[in-house]
Design a protein around this motif. Sequence first.
Motif, PDB file in Angstrom:
ATOM      1  N   LYS A 175       0.872  -1.086   0.033  1.00 43.91           N
ATOM      2  CA  LYS A 175       0.006   0.216  -0.009  1.00 43.91           C
ATOM      3  C   LYS A 175       0.922   1.282  -0.139  1.00 43.91           C
ATOM      4  O   LYS A 175       0.603   2.277  -0.635  1.00 43.91           O
ATOM      5  N   LEU A 178       2.486   1.477  -3.456  1.00 44.03           N
ATOM      6  CA  LEU A 178       1.483   1.775  -4.468  1.00 44.03           C
ATOM      7  C   LEU A 178       1.073   3.416  -4.365  1.00 44.03           C
ATOM      8  O   LEU A 178       0.963   4.212  -5.291  1.00 44.03           O
ATOM      9  N   TRP A 181       3.756   5.315  -5.928  1.00 46.52           N
ATOM     10  CA  TRP A 181       3.804   5.319  -7.347  1.00 46.52           C
ATOM     11  C   TRP A 181       2.656   5.964  -8.077  1.00 46.52           C
ATOM     12  O   TRP A 181       2.874   6.785  -9.030  1.00 46.52           O
ATOM     13  N   PRO A 190      -4.499   6.224  -4.128  1.00 49.35           N
ATOM     14  CA  PRO A 190      -5.250   5.005  -4.436  1.00 49.35           C
ATOM     15  C   PRO A 190      -6.569   4.986  -3.522  1.00 49.35           C
ATOM     16  O   PRO A 190      -6.586   5.338  -2.273  1.00 49.35           O
ATOM     17  N   ALA A 233      -3.236  -4.054  -3.913  1.00 55.60           N
ATOM     18  CA  ALA A 233      -2.277  -3.078  -4.199  1.00 55.60           C
ATOM     19  C   ALA A 233      -0.966  -3.775  -4.857  1.00 55.60           C
ATOM     20  O   ALA A 233      -0.452  -3.381  -6.142  1.00 55.60           O
ATOM     21  N   THR A 234      -0.793  -5.045  -4.459  1.00 57.46           N
ATOM     22  CA  THR A 234       0.358  -5.912  -5.315  1.00 57.46           C
ATOM     23  C   THR A 234      -0.032  -6.433  -6.536  1.00 57.46           C
ATOM     24  O   THR A 234       0.963  -6.285  -7.437  1.00 57.46           O
ATOM     25  N   ILE A 236      -1.673  -4.547  -8.712  1.00 60.86           N
ATOM     26  CA  ILE A 236      -1.257  -3.537  -9.581  1.00 60.86           C
ATOM     27  C   ILE A 236       0.190  -3.148  -9.728  1.00 60.86           C
ATOM     28  O   ILE A 236       0.716  -3.107 -10.824  1.00 60.86           O
ATOM     29  N   LEU A 237       0.724  -3.354  -8.589  1.00 58.48           N
ATOM     30  CA  LEU A 237       2.572  -3.078  -8.833  1.00 58.48           C
ATOM     31  C   LEU A 237       3.158  -4.008  -9.540  1.00 58.48           C
ATOM     32  O   LEU A 237       3.967  -3.928 -10.535  1.00 58.48           O
TER      33      LEU A 237
END
Length: 250
Positions: A175, A178, A181, A190, A233-234, A236-237
């Motif tokens: 989190k 993200l 980023w 986010p 979140a992971t 998306i990353l």
Amino acid sequence: MLRQRSPDHGVMAAKPQNNETLASAVEAIAGCPVRDAERLRRALTHASARGAHAGDYQRLEFLGDRVLGLVVAQMVFDANPKAAEGELSVRLNALVNAETLAEIADEAGISELIQAGSEIRSLSARKRINLRADVMEAVIAVVYLEGGLEAARGFIRRYWEGRSKAETAARRDAKTELQEWAHQMSKAVPVYSVDKREGPDHDPVYTVSAIVDGFEAGVGIGRSKREAEQAAATDILVREGVWQEEENTQ
């Protein structure tokens, strides 16, 4: 394939065990003799299982937290001579957070020794993680009081040193990563949305979406909202190439 964090075991109400049995089990785990078996029992006892005049793990947890922090801080400091303070803090926090402590409690067999009442089954997944983490710190305090700092250091190194050298030990949680980023990419923050909640109240499973303006939403599943948010979140990353699949453990 993306590796998922092992699901929360929960903490089941342990059958009462005598002091000698508990001491023998912890001696094998910690590599340190336990002379004060009553103190060890307190370290392994949740408030739901303590007697009217008996204690629980809370005081010992306080001490164990400080001992763990000192030993791990030095471990990280010695292993990363070129790291700045910020990186050292990230590594330290990742190694002493509740998830890591609960994971090690499971791995070492400490979780199976926790003395808890039947109502422990109704605790949320997050509270069960915190319980295992707290007891782990209390056991560290027992080892410290029995054998001093060197005994505690040996016990901690046995379970923490390998983790401290992993590449992911320097990685911030998903989190946080993200959020930074997303700010760089779209000046946005986010947003997390719970899409679905399934299962009984004492053991729910959440499906959460992570939304960043201009990008496809990430989706994560977990036994707590926080765990599901981290997984979203992971998602998306990894998809956007910020993190590599084979390295991720969230």
